[in-house]
Design a protein around this motif. Sequence first.
Motif, PDB file in Angstrom:
ATOM      1  N   GLY A 149     -26.586  -2.304  47.938  1.00 29.17           N
ATOM      2  CA  GLY A 149     -26.928  -3.721  47.840  1.00 29.17           C
ATOM      3  C   GLY A 149     -26.888  -4.457  49.160  1.00 29.17           C
ATOM      4  N   PHE A 150     -25.846  -4.242  49.934  1.00 25.34           N
ATOM      5  CA  PHE A 150     -25.668  -4.974  51.193  1.00 25.34           C
ATOM      6  C   PHE A 150     -26.751  -4.613  52.202  1.00 25.34           C
ATOM      7  CE2 PHE A 150     -23.458  -6.238  55.122  1.00 25.34           C
ATOM      8  CZ  PHE A 150     -22.870  -7.432  54.726  1.00 25.34           C
ATOM      9  N   GLN A 151     -27.143  -3.342  52.187  1.00 24.62           N
ATOM     10  CA  GLN A 151     -28.142  -2.903  53.153  1.00 24.62           C
ATOM     11  C   GLN A 151     -29.568  -3.010  52.611  1.00 24.62           C
ATOM     12  OE1 GLN A 151     -26.364   0.954  54.013  1.00 24.62           O
ATOM     13  NE2 GLN A 151     -25.465   0.129  55.876  1.00 24.62           N
ATOM     14  N   GLY A 152     -29.729  -2.865  51.302  1.00 18.97           N
ATOM     15  CA  GLY A 152     -31.076  -2.880  50.732  1.00 18.97           C
ATOM     16  C   GLY A 152     -31.594  -4.252  50.356  1.00 18.97           C
ATOM     17  N   SER A 153     -30.709  -5.146  49.947  1.00 18.68           N
ATOM     18  CA  SER A 153     -31.141  -6.472  49.486  1.00 18.68           C
ATOM     19  C   SER A 153     -31.907  -7.266  50.535  1.00 18.68           C
ATOM     20  CB  SER A 153     -29.946  -7.271  48.964  1.00 18.68           C
ATOM     21  OG  SER A 153     -29.425  -6.657  47.807  1.00 18.68           O
ATOM     22  N   PRO A 154     -31.450  -7.328  51.792  1.00 17.66           N
ATOM     23  CA  PRO A 154     -32.228  -8.083  52.790  1.00 17.66           C
ATOM     24  C   PRO A 154     -33.640  -7.538  52.983  1.00 17.66           C
ATOM     25  CG  PRO A 154     -30.025  -7.626  53.617  1.00 17.66           C
ATOM     26  CD  PRO A 154     -30.188  -6.851  52.347  1.00 17.66           C
ATOM     27  N   VAL A 156     -35.508  -5.974  50.695  1.00 17.37           N
ATOM     28  CA  VAL A 156     -36.293  -6.323  49.516  1.00 17.37           C
ATOM     29  C   VAL A 156     -36.645  -7.813  49.531  1.00 17.37           C
ATOM     30  CG1 VAL A 156     -36.206  -6.501  46.993  1.00 17.37           C
ATOM     31  CG2 VAL A 156     -35.450  -4.413  48.131  1.00 17.37           C
ATOM     32  N   ARG A 157     -35.699  -8.677  49.916  1.00 16.38           N
ATOM     33  CA  ARG A 157     -35.966 -10.120  49.979  1.00 16.38           C
ATOM     34  C   ARG A 157     -37.116 -10.439  50.928  1.00 16.38           C
ATOM     35  NH1 ARG A 157     -30.495 -11.030  51.075  1.00 16.38           N
ATOM     36  NH2 ARG A 157     -29.423 -10.722  49.149  1.00 16.38           N
ATOM     37  N   LYS A 158     -37.216  -9.691  52.027  1.00 17.58           N
ATOM     38  CA  LYS A 158     -38.306  -9.921  52.987  1.00 17.58           C
ATOM     39  C   LYS A 158     -39.646  -9.442  52.444  1.00 17.58           C
ATOM     40  CE  LYS A 158     -35.489  -9.632  57.154  1.00 17.58           C
ATOM     41  NZ  LYS A 158     -35.128  -8.806  58.311  1.00 17.58           N
ATOM     42  N   GLN A 159     -39.627  -8.401  51.620  1.00 17.17           N
ATOM     43  CA  GLN A 159     -40.861  -7.787  51.148  1.00 17.17           C
ATOM     44  C   GLN A 159     -41.398  -8.377  49.845  1.00 17.17           C
ATOM     45  OE1 GLN A 159     -42.518  -5.468  52.961  1.00 17.17           O
ATOM     46  NE2 GLN A 159     -40.956  -5.747  54.518  1.00 17.17           N
ATOM     47  N   SER A 165     -31.658  -9.366  44.920  1.00 20.67           N
ATOM     48  CA  SER A 165     -30.808  -8.281  45.396  1.00 20.67           C
ATOM     49  C   SER A 165     -31.193  -6.973  44.719  1.00 20.67           C
ATOM     50  CB  SER A 165     -29.340  -8.599  45.111  1.00 20.67           C
ATOM     51  OG  SER A 165     -29.126  -8.669  43.712  1.00 20.67           O
ATOM     52  N   VAL A 166     -30.691  -5.911  45.266  1.00 17.21           N
ATOM     53  CA  VAL A 166     -30.847  -4.582  44.670  1.00 17.21           C
ATOM     54  C   VAL A 166     -29.467  -3.979  44.509  1.00 17.21           C
ATOM     55  CG1 VAL A 166     -33.138  -4.210  45.660  1.00 17.21           C
ATOM     56  CG2 VAL A 166     -31.125  -3.402  46.889  1.00 17.21           C
ATOM     57  N   GLY A 167     -29.371  -3.017  43.626  1.00 13.92           N
ATOM     58  CA  GLY A 167     -28.097  -2.350  43.394  1.00 13.92           C
ATOM     59  C   GLY A 167     -28.306  -0.875  43.165  1.00 13.92           C
ATOM     60  N   ARG A 168     -27.198  -0.171  42.961  1.00 14.85           N
ATOM     61  CA  ARG A 168     -27.253   1.279  42.814  1.00 14.85           C
ATOM     62  C   ARG A 168     -28.040   1.695  41.576  1.00 14.85           C
ATOM     63  NH1 ARG A 168     -23.525   1.914  38.865  1.00 14.85           N
ATOM     64  NH2 ARG A 168     -21.987   0.264  38.883  1.00 14.85           N
TER      65      ARG A 168
END
Length: 184
Positions: A149-154, A156-159, A165-168
């Motif tokens: 989440g911490f690394q993937g959410s930013p 995804v938010r840009k795209q 957010s995203v999660g496992r």
Amino acid sequence: MSKNLVIVESPAKAKKIGQFLGKDYTVMASVGHVRDLPAKQLGVDVENGFQPEYVDTARGKKILKELKAEAKKCEKVFLAPDPDREGEAIAWHLYEALKKHVPEDCFFRVAYNEITKPAILAAFEHPGKIDMDRVNAQQARRVLDRLVGFQGSPVVRKQIRGAQSVGRVQTVALRLVVEREMEI
């Protein structure tokens, strides 16, 4: 002054369990987790075996201060959060936060599956220790949530406009959807 401190998760359970146990017990609520990974940092030492770096939550600071003050006055501390993975982790976090103020052999884990007088009294007749397998299972889930989440959410938010957010779990589900769409 009571001889024993009991820590449960919810104030409603604290009140009911306190009625069952009587005057030798002070029953207080942690109101859930009192420690967590830091909000603005990864909080996971990737270079050191993915070791989590816990901090007291804003709400937890106040609650821990009250619990520490009460624990210093008691002979025993009974950790009685819910008997699931999250409850076990809460018990462990409480132990970690209070162990400087209470001798290690004065901590006991109490588990119960119903809030009835017979069930509560039976649980206190047979206290145990914290189940570190459950604690580690919860920590692994929390670390995975944070890494994904911490690394993937930013990203995804840009795209994707409106994405939060995203999660496992969502990430794997999304991959399956994308792979299936590509097959179609």
